[in-house]
Write a protein that holds these residues in place. Structure first.
Motif, mmCIF file in Angstrom:
data_model
loop_
_atom_site.group_PDB
_atom_site.id
_atom_site.type_symbol
_atom_site.label_atom_id
_atom_site.label_comp_id
_atom_site.label_asym_id
_atom_site.label_seq_id
_atom_site.Cartn_x
_atom_site.Cartn_y
_atom_site.Cartn_z
ATOM 1 N N SER A 148 -3.290 -27.895 -9.538
ATOM 2 C CA SER A 148 -3.422 -29.069 -8.669
ATOM 3 C C SER A 148 -2.068 -29.745 -8.470
ATOM 4 O O SER A 148 -1.206 -29.750 -9.352
ATOM 5 N N ALA A 149 -1.897 -30.330 -7.293
ATOM 6 C CA ALA A 149 -0.641 -31.029 -6.982
ATOM 7 C C ALA A 149 -0.459 -32.271 -7.846
ATOM 8 O O ALA A 149 0.668 -32.770 -8.011
ATOM 9 N N THR A 150 -1.535 -32.781 -8.429
ATOM 10 C CA THR A 150 -1.448 -33.989 -9.254
ATOM 11 C C THR A 150 -1.082 -33.698 -10.709
ATOM 12 O O THR A 150 -0.806 -34.620 -11.473
ATOM 13 N N ALA A 151 -1.082 -32.421 -11.090
ATOM 14 C CA ALA A 151 -0.762 -32.072 -12.482
ATOM 15 C C ALA A 151 0.726 -32.300 -12.741
ATOM 16 O O ALA A 151 1.571 -31.911 -11.931
ATOM 17 N N PRO A 152 1.070 -32.915 -13.859
ATOM 18 C CA PRO A 152 2.491 -33.112 -14.188
ATOM 19 C C PRO A 152 3.186 -31.769 -14.397
ATOM 20 O O PRO A 152 2.548 -30.764 -14.750
#
Length: 200
Positions: A148-152
């Motif tokens: 996911s694009a939100t994963a650090p």
């Protein structure tokens, strides 16, 4: 009438008085003259690497670049305790160390520990627990979260499973434990997030 012998006595008397004055000044100014001598207690330093009496070996945070090892280490820390050897604060502090000290990390790391009233009940029963057979699995759900694009950056998610053996007074109970754990490695690994709720 002046006596010729007087100048001859002045010099030796002055020397004697000077010596006595110096000796007395040294005696009275030396440390401990007006108080009894104090013996300093020896400083005893713990051996390097020696475990603190309140810190369990199972709480040791791995210094690793392997996210799986960190996830397993965190699971072992939250599932291991001994009410006769440490306090609730000791346990919370040990688990907090797995996270980055800045931000909400330490609070989130402690979120899977029991609440204080539950700890008090454990203390009443001299409870202790250990964990073994701990595994860390990257499930399809964790893979999707990682992509996911939100994963650090450097984030890896695991579902950790283990067997917890709990001793309450004279009763022993073995229970299955699981949690979802997020680890960030950049490159040294740190705890990022955790929840007891496991998505199918």
């Amino acid at each position: 009438m002046n006596h010729p012998i007087r100048p001859q006595l002045v010099l030796p008397v002055a020397i004697v008085l000077t010596v006595v004055t110096v000796v007395l000044a040294l005696v009275f100014s030396s440390p401990g003259w007006d108080e009894p001598e104090k013996t300093a207690a020896p400083t005893i330093l713990p051996s390097e690497g020696e475990e603190s009496p309140t810190r369990l070996a199972a709480w040791t945070r791995p210094a690793t670049t392997d996210p799986e090892a960190m996830a397993i280490g965190y699971a072992r820390a939250i599932w291991t305790y001994d009410t006769s050897k440490h306090s609730f604060d000791d346990w919370q502090d040990a688990v907090s160390v797995f996270a980055d000290p800045s931000g909400e990390g330490p609070r989130i790391a402690r979120s899977l520990l029991p609440l204080f009233p539950e700890w008090q009940q454990l203390e009443l029963h001299n409870a202790r627990a250990s964990a073994d057979h701990i595994t860390a699995e990257i499930t399809p759900e964790m893979t999707r979260l990682q992509q996911s694009a939100t994963a650090p950056k450097g984030w890896t998610g695991f579902v950790v499973h283990g067997k917890q053996t709990v001793v309450l007074d004279t009763e022993t109970v073995v229970a299955d434990r699981q949690a979802a754990v997020g680890i960030v490695c950049t490159p040294i690994c740190k705890f990022w997030s955790a929840t007891a709720q496991i998505n199918p």
